[in-house]
Design an enzyme around this catalytic site. Structure first.
Site, PDB file in Angstrom:
ATOM      1  CB  CYS A   1      -0.358  -2.693   0.877  1.00 20.27           C
ATOM      2  SG  CYS A   1       0.132  -3.391   2.472  1.00 20.27           S
ATOM      3  CB  THR A   2       3.847  -6.638   0.048  1.00 16.76           C
ATOM      4  OG1 THR A   2       4.232  -6.055   1.304  1.00 16.76           O
ATOM      5  CG2 THR A   2       4.665  -6.015  -1.067  1.00 16.76           C
ATOM      6  CG  HIS A   3       0.779  -6.694   5.043  1.00 20.02           C
ATOM      7  ND1 HIS A   3       1.948  -5.991   4.906  1.00 20.02           N
ATOM      8  CD2 HIS A   3       0.807  -7.231   6.287  1.00 20.02           C
ATOM      9  CE1 HIS A   3       2.653  -6.084   6.030  1.00 20.02           C
ATOM     10  NE2 HIS A   3       1.982  -6.840   6.887  1.00 20.02           N
TER      11      HIS A   3
ATOM     12  CB  CYS B   1       7.487  -2.890   2.688  1.00 20.16           C
ATOM     13  SG  CYS B   1       6.468  -1.809   3.696  1.00 20.16           S
ATOM     14  CG  ASN B   2       3.748  -1.231  -2.370  1.00 24.51           C
ATOM     15  OD1 ASN B   2       3.951  -0.903  -3.526  1.00 24.51           O
ATOM     16  ND2 ASN B   2       3.390  -2.449  -2.039  1.00 24.51           N
ATOM     17  CB  THR B   3       4.541   1.505   3.765  1.00 21.70           C
ATOM     18  OG1 THR B   3       3.212   1.065   3.469  1.00 21.70           O
ATOM     19  CG2 THR B   3       4.503   2.644   4.743  1.00 21.70           C
TER      20      THR B   3
ATOM     21  CE1 TYR C   1       8.149  -0.869  10.247  1.00 23.43           C
ATOM     22  CE2 TYR C   1       9.022  -0.567   8.031  1.00 23.43           C
ATOM     23  CZ  TYR C   1       9.191  -1.006   9.336  1.00 23.43           C
ATOM     24  OH  TYR C   1      10.386  -1.569   9.708  1.00 23.43           O
ATOM     25  N   GLY C   2       2.411   1.674   7.905  1.00 23.49           N
ATOM     26  CA  GLY C   2       1.611   2.520   7.016  1.00 23.49           C
ATOM     27  C   GLY C   2       0.856   3.663   7.646  1.00 23.49           C
TER      28      GLY C   2
ATOM     29  CG  ASP D   1       6.382  -6.165   4.798  1.00 19.24           C
ATOM     30  OD1 ASP D   1       6.153  -5.037   4.321  1.00 19.24           O
ATOM     31  OD2 ASP D   1       5.484  -6.868   5.304  1.00 19.24           O
ATOM     32  CB  SER D   2       5.848  -3.248   8.314  1.00 18.96           C
ATOM     33  OG  SER D   2       4.766  -3.818   7.613  1.00 18.96           O
TER      34      SER D   2
HETATM   35  N1  DGL Z   1       3.446  -4.278   3.524  1.00 19.46           N
HETATM   36  C1  DGL Z   1       3.496  -2.868   3.586  1.00 19.46           C
HETATM   37  C2  DGL Z   1       3.253  -2.269   2.205  1.00 19.46           C
HETATM   38  O1  DGL Z   1       3.498  -2.915   1.203  1.00 19.46           O
HETATM   39  C3  DGL Z   1       2.693  -2.076   4.581  1.00 19.46           C
HETATM   40  C4  DGL Z   1       2.086  -2.599   5.780  1.00 19.46           C
HETATM   41  C5  DGL Z   1       2.161  -1.672   6.953  1.00 19.46           C
HETATM   42  O2  DGL Z   1       1.339  -0.744   7.083  1.00 19.46           O
HETATM   43  O3  DGL Z   1       3.059  -1.880   7.737  1.00 19.46           O
HETATM   44  O4  DGL Z   1       2.853  -1.139   2.098  1.00 19.46           O
END
Ligand code: DGL
Length: 258
Positions: free
Chosen positions: A182-184, A74-76, A43-44, A11-12
């Site tokens: 988003c997993t966060h 990580c979805n992104t 990352y997003g 993940d990021s």
């Molecule tokens: N955890 C990441 C997701 O699921 C994104 C977080 C980020 O912007 O880095 O999209």
């Protein structure tokens, strides 16, 4: 003795730990290497081509660690990189998908909010999914730049302040179904429910983990909070800030409410 299957999660930052936590609920024998690319997070808000490059680098690192499969937790990263990396790597690459399908199926005709990063909202993968589900009209996309970074910092007060106007807006529009894309954001569930108790939250973690474990040929009969954790994990966080390791371990604890 048969050695456990070794897999990589990336993940990021620390959002993917919400997925690792879900895996650890199952009594399966895995050796997991988790890589959080904190130096390059979030990352997003980066161009998709940069997210692809960063994700590729992390996957090469994990491959050198000897993993036999990788989950982009990580979805992104999944939106920007999964398709390309599946062609480049010989090991299976799994990814996340915002849980809009169950939300749509259980709430026909209702509006569904999708909280996700700008990259996830923009990328082709989501547009295709919305089209497939005939859901272009029902999805209310809410981009949340900067929110994942607050989770990486462990700044949950600031995350709450960030979310307040968004949740008020959803309440005013009577939108109760909220997909956390988003997993966060999965770590923000208690904050969201505290401020919007009627919200019905969806995330892709459980579905992804079941799919991952089934595809790896591992039995997933019970996900039980009380069983002792059988899989072992190692955290590699791309940061010099030791407090982020402490935050990660805290979030992974079963009893952690966050
Ligand atoms: N955890 C990441 C997701 O699921 C994104 C977080 C980020 O912007 O880095 O999209």
């Amino acid at each position: 003795m048969k050695r456990p299957l070794k897999i990589g999660l990336m993940d990021s930052g620390i959002g993917g730990l919400s997925v690792l936590k879900e895996i650890l609920k199952y009594n399966v024998d895995l050796e997991i290497v988790y890589y959080g690319d904190l130096k390059n997070s979030p990352y997003g808000e980066k161009p998709a081509s940069t997210v692809l490059e960063l994700t590729r680098n992390v996957c090469h690192f994990l491959l050198k660690e000897g993993v036999e499969a990788i989950l982009l937790a990580c979805n992104t990263a999944t939106s920007a990189a999964a398709e390309t990396l599946r062609k480049e790597f010989e090991i299976p690459i799994f990814g996340m998908e915002p849980a809009i399908k169950p939300a749509i199926l259980q709430n026909v005709g209702k509006k569904i909010a999708l909280l996700a990063t700008p990259v996830t909202q923009k990328e082709e993968k989501l547009q295709r999914l919305k089209k497939e589900l005939n859901a272009e009209e029902s999805i209310l996309g809410v981009s949340c730049p900067g929110l994942a970074a607050l989770v990486d910092e462990g700044n949950f007060e600031a995350a709450e302040r960030y979310l307040l106007p968004i949740l008020k807006d959803l309440k005013d529009q009577n939108v109760e179904n909220v997909v956390l894309g988003c997993t966060h954001y999965v770590f923000l569930k208690p904050i969201i429910l505290k401020n919007y108790p009627n919200a019905i939250l969806y995330d892709g973690n459980l579905g992804t983990v079941k799919h991952l474990l089934n595809s790896l040929g591992l039995k997933t009969l019970s996900a039980d909070q009380t069983v002792s954790r059988k899989s072992v994990y190692r955290l590699i966080l791309n940061t010099n800030n030791n407090s982020q390791y402490d935050l990660a371990e805290q979030l992974l604890r079963l009893e952690s409410k966050i």
